[in-house]
Design a protein around this motif. Sequence first.
Motif, short mmCIF file in Angstrom:
data_model
loop_
_atom_site.label_atom_id
_atom_site.label_comp_id
_atom_site.label_asym_id
_atom_site.label_seq_id
_atom_site.Cartn_x
_atom_site.Cartn_y
_atom_site.Cartn_z
N LEU A 71 -1.14 -2.93 16.91
CA LEU A 71 -1.56 -2.88 18.31
C LEU A 71 -2.86 -2.10 18.49
N HIS A 72 -3.01 -1.02 17.73
CA HIS A 72 -4.10 -0.11 18.05
C HIS A 72 -5.17 -0.03 16.99
N GLY A 73 -5.01 -0.77 15.91
CA GLY A 73 -6.04 -0.72 14.89
C GLY A 73 -5.89 0.48 13.99
N SER A 74 -6.81 0.64 13.08
CA SER A 74 -6.64 1.64 12.04
C SER A 74 -7.11 3.02 12.49
N ALA A 75 -6.70 4.00 11.70
CA ALA A 75 -7.08 5.38 11.99
C ALA A 75 -8.49 5.64 11.50
N THR A 76 -9.07 6.69 12.04
CA THR A 76 -10.42 7.03 11.60
C THR A 76 -10.38 8.13 10.55
N ALA A 77 -9.24 8.84 10.50
CA ALA A 77 -9.15 9.96 9.58
C ALA A 77 -9.32 9.50 8.14
N ALA A 78 -10.03 10.31 7.35
CA ALA A 78 -10.24 9.94 5.95
C ALA A 78 -9.08 10.43 5.11
N GLY A 79 -8.80 9.75 4.02
CA GLY A 79 -7.73 10.14 3.11
C GLY A 79 -7.79 9.18 1.95
N PRO A 80 -6.94 9.42 0.97
CA PRO A 80 -6.97 8.51 -0.18
C PRO A 80 -6.43 7.12 0.16
N LEU A 81 -5.52 7.07 1.16
CA LEU A 81 -4.92 5.79 1.53
C LEU A 81 -5.23 5.51 2.99
N VAL A 82 -5.17 4.24 3.34
CA VAL A 82 -5.50 3.89 4.70
C VAL A 82 -4.54 2.82 5.21
N ALA A 83 -4.17 2.97 6.49
CA ALA A 83 -3.31 1.96 7.10
C ALA A 83 -4.12 1.19 8.13
N ASP A 84 -4.38 -0.04 7.88
CA ASP A 84 -4.94 -0.90 8.91
C ASP A 84 -4.20 -2.23 8.87
N ARG A 85 -4.64 -3.19 9.67
CA ARG A 85 -3.86 -4.43 9.78
C ARG A 85 -3.72 -5.13 8.43
N VAL A 86 -4.78 -5.08 7.63
CA VAL A 86 -4.71 -5.76 6.34
C VAL A 86 -3.80 -4.99 5.38
N ALA A 128 2.32 1.84 -7.77
CA ALA A 128 0.90 1.59 -8.02
C ALA A 128 0.39 0.47 -7.12
N SER A 129 1.22 -0.55 -6.89
CA SER A 129 0.79 -1.64 -6.01
C SER A 129 0.61 -1.15 -4.59
N ALA A 130 1.52 -0.24 -4.16
CA ALA A 130 1.40 0.31 -2.81
C ALA A 130 0.09 1.07 -2.68
N VAL A 131 -0.27 1.82 -3.71
CA VAL A 131 -1.55 2.54 -3.66
C VAL A 131 -2.71 1.54 -3.67
N LEU A 132 -2.56 0.55 -4.51
CA LEU A 132 -3.64 -0.44 -4.64
C LEU A 132 -3.97 -1.09 -3.31
N VAL A 133 -2.93 -1.55 -2.61
CA VAL A 133 -3.21 -2.32 -1.40
C VAL A 133 -3.66 -1.43 -0.25
N THR A 134 -3.38 -0.12 -0.34
CA THR A 134 -3.78 0.74 0.78
C THR A 134 -4.93 1.68 0.41
N ALA A 135 -5.45 1.55 -0.81
CA ALA A 135 -6.47 2.50 -1.28
C ALA A 135 -7.64 2.55 -0.30
N ALA A 136 -8.11 3.77 -0.06
CA ALA A 136 -9.21 3.92 0.89
C ALA A 136 -10.55 3.85 0.18
N THR A 137 -10.60 4.31 -1.06
CA THR A 137 -11.90 4.36 -1.74
C THR A 137 -11.87 3.55 -3.03
N VAL A 138 -13.06 3.28 -3.56
CA VAL A 138 -13.15 2.43 -4.74
C VAL A 138 -12.45 3.05 -5.94
N VAL A 139 -12.57 4.36 -6.12
CA VAL A 139 -11.98 4.96 -7.31
C VAL A 139 -10.46 4.93 -7.23
N VAL A 140 -9.92 5.26 -6.07
CA VAL A 140 -8.46 5.19 -5.90
C VAL A 140 -8.00 3.76 -6.21
N PHE A 141 -8.74 2.82 -5.68
CA PHE A 141 -8.40 1.42 -5.88
C PHE A 141 -8.37 1.09 -7.37
#
Lengths: 523, 845
Positions: A71-86, A128-141
Amino acid sequence: MQIAYLPSYEDVREVLVSATAPVIVVALVLLGLLVAVLAGARRPRAAAWAGCAAATAGFTVSAVAAVPVWLHGSATAAGPLVADRVTIALLLLVCGVGAIAQGFAGRYLAGDPRQTWFAAAAGLLTAASAVLVTAATVVVFAVAWTVVGAALVLLLATYPHLSAARDGARRAARALLAGDAALWVAVASIVTRWGDVELRRLGAVVGDDPLLPVISCLVVVAALARSAQVPFHRWLPASLAAPTPVSALLHAGVVNGGGVLLVRLDPLVGRSAAALWLAVVAGALTLVYAAAVMLTKPDVKGALVWSTTAQMGFMILTCGLGLPAVALFHLIGHGLYKATLFLGSGSAVDHHRRRAAAPPAQPVRSARRAVTAAYALLWPAVVLATTVALRPVTGPLAVFAWATAAVAIWGLMRRSPSWRSAVAAAAGVTVLLPAYILLAGAATAAWAPGSRHAGTAAAAAVVAVVVAALAAVNAARHTRAARTLYAWTVSTAHVTTRTGRARRTRPAPANEMPTTVAWGVPS
Amino acid sequence: MTDPSARAAFRAAVTVAGRILPMHYPLEAFIAVNPLGGLEELPFDRAIEAAQRWYGAAGTLPETSFRAAYAAGRITDDDLRTALTAAFPTLLDSPGAVLGDRHLSAFELLRTDLLQGPVPPPERAARTRAEHRAPAVADTVDAQTGKWCAAFTGDHASWAMPGRDRGFYPAWRDLAGRDPSLPRRARAALRDLPATAQEAALAALHRLGVPGHEQADYLRAHLTRMPGWAAYARWCGERAGDRRTGLDLVGYLAMRLSYEAALLDDADCGEEAAATPAVGLASPRHRAALVASALNLAATDDQLTDAAAVLGAVPAVSRATLWLAAYEEHYRRDLLHTLSGDAPAPAAAAPDAQVVCCIDVRSEGLRRRLEERGRYETFGFAGFFAVAMRFRGIAGGESETLCPALVEPGHVVAEVAGDRPAADRQVTGLRTLARGDDAWHAAKDHTVAPFVLAETAGWAAGPLAAVRTAAPTAAAAVRRRLRRAVAPPAESTVDVAGVISLPERILYAQAALTTMGLTRFAPLVVLCAHGSTSENNPYRAALDCGACGGHRGGPNARALAAVLNDPDVRDGLAEVAITVPPGTWFAAAEHDTTTDRIQILDPHLVPEPLRHVLSALTADLAAAGARLAQERSAGLPGSPGRADVARAWRHSARRAADWAQVYPEWGLAGNAAFVVGPRRLTAGHDLQRRAFLHSYDPRVDPDGTALETILTAPMVVTQWINCQYYFSTVAPEVFGAGTKTVHNALGGVGVLSGPGGDLRLGLPWQSVAVGDALVHEPMRLLTIVEAPLDRLDAVISRNPVLRRLFGNHWVALAARTGPGEPWLRWRPDGWQPWSLSASHLQEAS
């Protein structure tokens, strides 16, 4: 009036929408993994149960978080993982398939000496897959990417005493290593130039770097290796000597990695025409080749493997055409579909029996067949045209939807064409086809608002060529001239295990046998 | 062109070579076979030696397992002594030997040797040229074999092998030369192959330099390299007029030999690899030294020579069969002891109902549990109820063969509507379901259609998979309800009278009733067939009725009930002195062995006056089934164990519905004995669902016809089942199907383990074991008969098959004339008392 000590909806939303939800999910799955490893040596069933419970809990958290995120889109806060619609959608897929496969394996591998091994490796793969799909940065990914590959190889080596399993694990390791090397070179280049960039800011920072095409092509190569695309297609069919739930995890999860990579790095790859064309060519080639191989496969799992390869070709092709959201919609749907088919693959014999006992087909005159065929071809076209006229949401890929509907109608009616079946088919198509077009359109619009539309002539041409090639293969199998093509297809796709037969000469270790014999005569 | 005599010799060699192979029946109708059936001409120990030499397969459990069984008390000294005496009658009387400062009796010496002697692993001794000279070529030949056999036999590929209708060899020959995975020269050689399989095979044998007298052995080495495909080729070749014909052993061998010849010509052959030095069997002297060191005795050379003289009488290769005999002896003695107890007083009153079950070991539990509940009399009879038929269901699809593999079905019996409109609605519904299936398959097996199908179907399939995993019972109930809503089952009958003539029906009825000794009738007689329900299980047919060719036996029970309820048939029976009271009704039923639910079939046909008997019986059957489910539940992995009845009952239904369940039930695991005699012999004893029970009443069979039938038909099938379980347990990688978890089904033909390779034979590991722990105790069959001995002797002497099975130790036979008599053991030279030794009896009581 608001009660002060209860967190407000806004607070809850803030937590969920921020990067916290994926972290909770990953932590839960890791907890399950820890329990599995600790308890597994003594109590394999507890290990299996912990893995399933952890993935289910992860799924629940993701589902709760999905509502505000959607409903509200993703957060702006930075972190290793990110929650957005994708990422939240992919997280649901990962946890959902993980829960199903591990729940299934709890009974399927009961009593199997490798049950704990499976539970631990599957837990690692899910985390690992959970991290992969939500990784915020290239290295985490990239780190998660490599761990997913390693976990997969561990899963494929569940039965090290089977030579086919060892062979499968070796082939997978080699192909994945090639892909990982490509990805890590690309990631190293990105990091040296722009630092550990957040994936969503990738588009903004890369600019017009001269190395961009090279980096993008390396990323595409990594995706091709992970998704078993030509020329890395040979490891997937060799993976069948692992227990069925491994195949479910692999086909619903790991092979989608290529698509996930291209979707998440689309801001980078999408800027390089060379990389996109590489994906298009490899995807299209794989699609046609694997579809042909699939038709020749008499074994149920073999057919499923090559079906996956073809579907992955479709996914990579859509990425190459600049339609990451379409690829995402496809990979989630296909993942669930394929996991289910794999888990249920044991019913093939029963199914064969049931089909034989069904009411037999009645002979149909050729005129009637022709009318049925024309009806099957035309009716979906009419429905499709009407839908597009009302709601212009669709691109050249709609031709695949038309084909599915046409073939399904033909299949429905060929046993004995009748008015009843014609009406039933018409009703089904008239409801399902627009529903599919609208839902897919809505989902893709939500995932990638304002993304490039593959409305270009080039995209249409590519799709036309692919569909023509597929139709040609479909038609060719009925001709006498198909012998060479058949021999070539069957032979190039055949997996040869080099190490001869595996022999397990001792069915039971001596020390365990007599104490557990259920029928033992008390003496 | 080769000369005709060479061709005739080749054909003979193929037949001889093929005899070692089992038959592989398609998995959709699993039929148990003795994998070493072709070696039954040999004594058991020689047959398993041959199996070891050809296949590299073990013929018994490893000695380590037997030793562990000895340590656990499952084998005792008494058992060993009996086994040794039986095999070497005078050996134990020898004085033994002195080792160091201790005198050891012959038995002590041999026992120590049995417990300590070295164990060589089985090794395949027969090799092909390629195996000797270029193992990579042998692997390629195997890979090509697997590839083309699967392509030819798999019905499921939507792009079938071109030229498949012309037969295997022509189709393969057409394609082999176009195979890009082969070297150019090999391809060229394959393009020039002769037009017939036989010529090709002979040419290849010539190029490989196999002389005529070695042909049969060489072909056998090829056949045993991939026994699964060879066994299937044999099955195809030995049936005429089947849609899968076109494959036979000649075509199969022609392909393998042509590949071998073409590739060996091309291969960079290394040195002729020296035959792997056989792990030598230890010499008696070496064994004596091992015995001394095991007992910590310092023996002199002379002492060792003495001991070796004793040990030398028992060849090292015989040790495993000795162990096996001791292992069997323990069980058999217990069983015979149980059966020699005082017979319970026969029920004075006439029974309320009689129930005829299949001889299947699982019926033993049901009969025992049912008899506990009331005045019921039960019988055991082969589950096809002597009606050998092909059966076509109401939908009118392909018919199924519902009889043992020994019998050729004479008739096609169809299910016909009881109520026309209702039946039409059911068939229409079934057609609708078939249409849906067609649509799904058309889209799935197409090149352009599957992409959108996958992305649409996936959103529905995912949640469905979750429900099936989390709540299998509910998911199955919903599916069943949906099916019933689309195709509501209609009342129907089995049309026997229309197909089988009256005299023949009377004959069927008479044979069935006299063979099982059912000549006194209760008002209600239930013929209870059986079948099994499991989900997602390629081996489902292995759990169904073996006497019905791996199908549910319901239709057979319905057919015999229809025959016996026919007034004309009853008139005919009266003429042969079998009087069925007019008030007696035969009803059919089916026992679901996974759930232990018993369903009365065609209840609408049961006459009104018997409805109350039927409902009482139904209630008792349900209660008995629940108790049985509880009893079985204890041994199944993941079950609630010795839970309360209701929980076990629910759990059994869940197992049947669970798509993740690899152990839906134990099937016939544990089977070890076949009891022929009146129920009085076994009633009241818990035989742990390990014995096949066939009813027999010597009084109504003065000429031994029924006994002869029982021993030559049901017993032979029983022995196949027994051997199937035996060899699937002791040689799981050759004669068993390995773990189910990697199975990859190939249409209705069979399964592969993983991506390809050989077709798997036999039963999966999950049918006989849990992980590393065996559930099935691999023992040969013990047949127990209560009948006059002279009658038995006469039957055995006029049937070569029985002389072979008993004389070659494939089956042991125990018999007694009547209650109170001692049990005797059959030997070729006469009957001997079966010693149920005193010490053992004390232990058992």
